[in-house]
Design a protein around this motif. Sequence first.
Motif, PDB file in Angstrom:
ATOM      1  N   LEU A 294       0.826  -1.212   0.000  1.00 49.47           N
ATOM      2  CA  LEU A 294       0.000   0.000   0.000  1.00 49.47           C
ATOM      3  C   LEU A 294       0.856   1.255   0.000  1.00 49.47           C
ATOM      4  CD1 LEU A 294      -2.925  -0.880   2.443  1.00 49.47           C
ATOM      5  CD2 LEU A 294      -3.035  -0.538  -0.026  1.00 49.47           C
ATOM      6  N   GLN A 295       2.008   1.194   0.671  1.00 52.66           N
ATOM      7  CA  GLN A 295       2.918   2.338   0.646  1.00 52.66           C
ATOM      8  C   GLN A 295       3.318   2.681  -0.784  1.00 52.66           C
ATOM      9  OE1 GLN A 295       6.321   1.673   3.119  1.00 52.66           O
ATOM     10  NE2 GLN A 295       5.213   1.951   5.045  1.00 52.66           N
ATOM     11  N   GLU A 296       3.702   1.653  -1.539  1.00 45.25           N
ATOM     12  CA  GLU A 296       4.124   1.879  -2.922  1.00 45.25           C
ATOM     13  C   GLU A 296       2.979   2.453  -3.756  1.00 45.25           C
ATOM     14  OE1 GLU A 296       5.701  -0.792  -6.707  1.00 45.25           O
ATOM     15  OE2 GLU A 296       6.112  -1.459  -4.663  1.00 45.25           O
ATOM     16  N   GLU A 297       1.743   1.905  -3.569  1.00 46.08           N
ATOM     17  CA  GLU A 297       0.599   2.395  -4.331  1.00 46.08           C
ATOM     18  C   GLU A 297       0.251   3.835  -3.961  1.00 46.08           C
ATOM     19  OE1 GLU A 297      -1.221   0.938  -6.803  1.00 46.08           O
ATOM     20  OE2 GLU A 297       0.321  -0.606  -6.811  1.00 46.08           O
ATOM     21  N   LEU A 298       0.254   4.150  -2.659  1.00 46.99           N
ATOM     22  CA  LEU A 298      -0.080   5.497  -2.207  1.00 46.99           C
ATOM     23  C   LEU A 298       0.934   6.513  -2.692  1.00 46.99           C
ATOM     24  CD1 LEU A 298      -1.279   4.878   1.472  1.00 46.99           C
ATOM     25  CD2 LEU A 298      -2.641   5.729  -0.415  1.00 46.99           C
ATOM     26  N   ILE A 299       2.219   6.166  -2.574  1.00 50.45           N
ATOM     27  CA  ILE A 299       3.275   7.082  -3.020  1.00 50.45           C
ATOM     28  C   ILE A 299       3.171   7.319  -4.518  1.00 50.45           C
ATOM     29  CG2 ILE A 299       5.775   7.317  -3.297  1.00 50.45           C
ATOM     30  CD1 ILE A 299       6.073   5.809  -0.640  1.00 50.45           C
ATOM     31  N   TRP A 300       2.902   6.257  -5.275  1.00 52.64           N
ATOM     32  CA  TRP A 300       2.805   6.389  -6.728  1.00 52.64           C
ATOM     33  C   TRP A 300       1.649   7.308  -7.119  1.00 52.64           C
ATOM     34  CZ3 TRP A 300       4.965   6.113 -11.243  1.00 52.64           C
ATOM     35  CH2 TRP A 300       4.174   6.023 -12.396  1.00 52.64           C
ATOM     36  N   HIS A 301       0.467   7.080  -6.535  1.00 52.72           N
ATOM     37  CA  HIS A 301      -0.705   7.874  -6.903  1.00 52.72           C
ATOM     38  C   HIS A 301      -0.610   9.306  -6.372  1.00 52.72           C
ATOM     39  CE1 HIS A 301      -3.212   4.913  -8.926  1.00 52.72           C
ATOM     40  NE2 HIS A 301      -2.807   4.032  -8.046  1.00 52.72           N
ATOM     41  N   THR A 302       0.160   9.525  -5.313  1.00 50.04           N
ATOM     42  CA  THR A 302       0.307  10.878  -4.773  1.00 50.04           C
ATOM     43  C   THR A 302       1.191  11.741  -5.653  1.00 50.04           C
ATOM     44  OG1 THR A 302       0.020  10.043  -2.517  1.00 50.04           O
ATOM     45  CG2 THR A 302       1.016  12.222  -2.766  1.00 50.04           C
ATOM     46  N   TYR A 303       2.267  11.150  -6.178  1.00 49.85           N
ATOM     47  CA  TYR A 303       3.253  11.951  -6.890  1.00 49.85           C
ATOM     48  C   TYR A 303       3.301  11.708  -8.394  1.00 49.85           C
ATOM     49  CZ  TYR A 303       5.043  12.621  -2.153  1.00 49.85           C
ATOM     50  OH  TYR A 303       5.153  12.925  -0.818  1.00 49.85           O
ATOM     51  N   LYS A 304       2.416  10.849  -8.914  1.00 55.71           N
ATOM     52  CA  LYS A 304       2.539  10.493 -10.332  1.00 55.71           C
ATOM     53  C   LYS A 304       2.281  11.680 -11.251  1.00 55.71           C
ATOM     54  CE  LYS A 304      -2.217   8.811 -11.020  1.00 55.71           C
ATOM     55  NZ  LYS A 304      -3.036   7.656 -11.444  1.00 55.71           N
ATOM     56  N   LYS A 305       1.436  12.653 -10.828  1.00 61.27           N
ATOM     57  CA  LYS A 305       1.179  13.801 -11.706  1.00 61.27           C
ATOM     58  C   LYS A 305       2.436  14.642 -11.884  1.00 61.27           C
ATOM     59  CE  LYS A 305      -0.569  17.008  -8.187  1.00 61.27           C
ATOM     60  NZ  LYS A 305      -1.697  17.896  -7.812  1.00 61.27           N
ATOM     61  N   PHE A 306       3.314  14.657 -10.866  1.00 62.44           N
ATOM     62  CA  PHE A 306       4.572  15.384 -11.008  1.00 62.44           C
ATOM     63  C   PHE A 306       5.573  14.577 -11.832  1.00 62.44           C
ATOM     64  CE2 PHE A 306       2.886  16.494  -6.721  1.00 62.44           C
ATOM     65  CZ  PHE A 306       2.465  17.771  -7.048  1.00 62.44           C
ATOM     66  N   ILE A 307       5.630  13.268 -11.549  1.00 65.75           N
ATOM     67  CA  ILE A 307       6.577  12.413 -12.264  1.00 65.75           C
ATOM     68  C   ILE A 307       6.257  12.368 -13.748  1.00 65.75           C
ATOM     69  CG2 ILE A 307       7.442  10.066 -12.467  1.00 65.75           C
ATOM     70  CD1 ILE A 307       8.417  11.536  -9.971  1.00 65.75           C
ATOM     71  N   VAL A 320      11.170   1.810  -9.277  1.00 63.21           N
ATOM     72  CA  VAL A 320      12.233   2.764  -8.979  1.00 63.21           C
ATOM     73  C   VAL A 320      11.635   4.154  -8.729  1.00 63.21           C
ATOM     74  CG1 VAL A 320      14.367   3.822  -9.828  1.00 63.21           C
ATOM     75  CG2 VAL A 320      13.845   1.440 -10.385  1.00 63.21           C
ATOM     76  N   VAL A 321      10.598   4.492  -9.488  1.00 62.85           N
ATOM     77  CA  VAL A 321       9.929   5.781  -9.275  1.00 62.85           C
ATOM     78  C   VAL A 321       9.380   5.865  -7.856  1.00 62.85           C
ATOM     79  CG1 VAL A 321       7.933   7.176  -9.935  1.00 62.85           C
ATOM     80  CG2 VAL A 321       9.364   6.159 -11.693  1.00 62.85           C
ATOM     81  N   SER A 322       8.827   4.764  -7.342  1.00 61.27           N
ATOM     82  CA  SER A 322       8.305   4.758  -5.977  1.00 61.27           C
ATOM     83  C   SER A 322       9.413   5.011  -4.964  1.00 61.27           C
ATOM     84  CB  SER A 322       7.621   3.416  -5.679  1.00 61.27           C
ATOM     85  OG  SER A 322       6.525   3.213  -6.548  1.00 61.27           O
ATOM     86  N   GLN A 323      10.605   4.458  -5.228  1.00 62.76           N
ATOM     87  CA  GLN A 323      11.733   4.713  -4.333  1.00 62.76           C
ATOM     88  C   GLN A 323      12.148   6.182  -4.384  1.00 62.76           C
ATOM     89  OE1 GLN A 323      15.004   1.916  -4.841  1.00 62.76           O
ATOM     90  NE2 GLN A 323      13.581   0.339  -5.540  1.00 62.76           N
ATOM     91  N   LEU A 324      12.133   6.746  -5.586  1.00 61.27           N
ATOM     92  CA  LEU A 324      12.527   8.148  -5.730  1.00 61.27           C
ATOM     93  C   LEU A 324      11.518   9.085  -5.065  1.00 61.27           C
ATOM     94  CD1 LEU A 324      13.740   8.135  -9.454  1.00 61.27           C
ATOM     95  CD2 LEU A 324      15.160   8.243  -7.407  1.00 61.27           C
ATOM     96  N   THR A 325      10.233   8.815  -5.286  1.00 64.71           N
ATOM     97  CA  THR A 325       9.220   9.690  -4.689  1.00 64.71           C
ATOM     98  C   THR A 325       9.222   9.593  -3.163  1.00 64.71           C
ATOM     99  OG1 THR A 325       7.605   7.914  -5.069  1.00 64.71           O
ATOM    100  CG2 THR A 325       7.693   9.701  -6.677  1.00 64.71           C
ATOM    101  N   ASN A 326       9.638   8.457  -2.646  1.00 64.31           N
ATOM    102  CA  ASN A 326       9.737   8.320  -1.197  1.00 64.31           C
ATOM    103  C   ASN A 326      10.849   9.193  -0.628  1.00 64.31           C
ATOM    104  OD1 ASN A 326       8.766   7.201   1.183  1.00 64.31           O
ATOM    105  ND2 ASN A 326      10.272   5.544   1.168  1.00 64.31           N
ATOM    106  N   ILE A 400       6.587  22.925  -2.284  1.00 65.84           N
ATOM    107  CA  ILE A 400       7.477  22.410  -3.333  1.00 65.84           C
ATOM    108  C   ILE A 400       8.142  21.130  -2.847  1.00 65.84           C
ATOM    109  CG2 ILE A 400       9.578  22.873  -4.672  1.00 65.84           C
ATOM    110  CD1 ILE A 400       8.788  25.761  -4.789  1.00 65.84           C
ATOM    111  N   TYR A 401       8.115  20.113  -3.731  1.00 64.18           N
ATOM    112  CA  TYR A 401       8.817  18.861  -3.450  1.00 64.18           C
ATOM    113  C   TYR A 401      10.198  18.920  -4.104  1.00 64.18           C
ATOM    114  CZ  TYR A 401       4.198  17.086  -2.175  1.00 64.18           C
ATOM    115  OH  TYR A 401       2.980  16.901  -1.596  1.00 64.18           O
ATOM    116  N   ILE A 402      11.200  18.490  -3.352  1.00 65.25           N
ATOM    117  CA  ILE A 402      12.581  18.529  -3.841  1.00 65.25           C
ATOM    118  C   ILE A 402      13.165  17.125  -3.800  1.00 65.25           C
ATOM    119  CG2 ILE A 402      14.868  19.561  -3.571  1.00 65.25           C
ATOM    120  CD1 ILE A 402      13.580  21.834  -2.024  1.00 65.25           C
ATOM    121  N   LEU A 403      13.707  16.690  -4.943  1.00 68.92           N
ATOM    122  CA  LEU A 403      14.466  15.441  -5.016  1.00 68.92           C
ATOM    123  C   LEU A 403      15.941  15.819  -5.133  1.00 68.92           C
ATOM    124  CD1 LEU A 403      14.700  12.367  -5.290  1.00 68.92           C
ATOM    125  CD2 LEU A 403      14.344  12.631  -7.751  1.00 68.92           C
TER     126      LEU A 403
END
Length: 435
Positions: A294-307, A320-326, A400-403
């Motif tokens: 669920l963590q992976e799904e939540l993180i993906w759906h939260t940040y996918k519009k930015f990614i 890998v995107v889920s790891q980056l967004t985390n 603002i989100y910063i990677l």
Amino acid sequence: MVIIGIITLIINPIFISFYMNKKEQWYIFSNVLDGIILCDIIMCFFTGYYDHWTNIVILDRRLIAVKYMKSTFIVDVLSALPYQLIDFIVYKSIWYCAMFKLIKIIRIRAIIIYSRRLCCIYHMDRQWYQLFEMIMIIIISIHWAACLEYFIPLTVSNIYGRNRGSWIDSPALKERTTNYRKYLICLNRAIIALVCSAHYLDTKTPDDILLNIVLSIIGILGFIYVLAQLMHFIITLHSATKKHYKHIQQLQEYMRYKELPYALQCRLLEYFNYYNKKDLDRHQRIINQVSSYLQEELIWHTYKKFINNVPLCQHIPKSVVSQLTNMLHSVIYLENDIIVKAGEEEDGLYFISSGTVAVYTNLWKEVCHLGDGAYFGDLALFVKSMQHTANIIAIETCEIYILYRVNFQTIMESHPDLFNILYNTVLKFVKKLES
């Protein structure tokens, strides 16, 4: 559709009750409302639905039709029957066919579903919406009870004969010559019955007695529902307000202790109010409590519009995107805060979650504005020596989100082949810009 549905639920019982007086305007208006419901029924056969088991939107018309016919199709059709036409074909059948019109009250469920979807789409405050929904249900229920006070005795009297001692034949009702005045006395009787005071009413016939008993039971259940909803609303609102004021008080004590200047105090209060309004800690609390899947799904759906806005990320697998967004860090910038400064070394990729920023040249000449979903600094993830060529200033409160480059390269160490592909893609893009 929500507004039309509410109007239908309000007008329809009035029509049922007072159409018996052969008022032509009610006849026309009811046909219009029935036509709208029929259009809604037809549209339901062409509207896809979300399958929660497969997580996809079903657009197959056959599956849509099967699902709708298994759910509320029969009820919707019965509530929109053209019973005036049936009465024309079958003599004096209007008293029986009109009973199907009472089924329309079940359509309040569809109205609630539609309005809740609007609440989610337009990000309305959930607590105040629930209060509005409760008020609308109460108003419609009282209105229908008032119309039933007239319709039920009138129907029974037309079947078994008038002058049975029912209140519908009382002098008090006969003195009221207009529909408006008749509605008021029906509304008065309905409210008295709903508050369990029906013993004050003149009820002699079995249908009057049974109707008022049913309305009294509905009134008790409605009172329990309203009381529970109000208690939940007050407790939720009070707890949130109490928590907010407690934090404000702690912040003010801190600022007095530190003897901060007034301008800095105002900016701290602005920052704190924005932080609490967004409730930024809630997302992290939920993420920490759910399972890894669920963590992976939540993180993906939260940040996918930015990614999805970054072309570079189209080459990165979802895992890998889920790891980056985390690894994203949320930073709040107030109005006139400098987000990046020209000449400074770039340190990562910036996503604008909310708010607007202004882009200036190194000579402070305004170039453009960037809003929600925009990004900058993607090349800094690979090239360490790059410097910012522009000044970027927040022109309102921004989240603002910063990677950061360090976190990006740490994750890429486990995926050297992917890093090389991305790096070659960036080199091609840089060469294209130089040419």
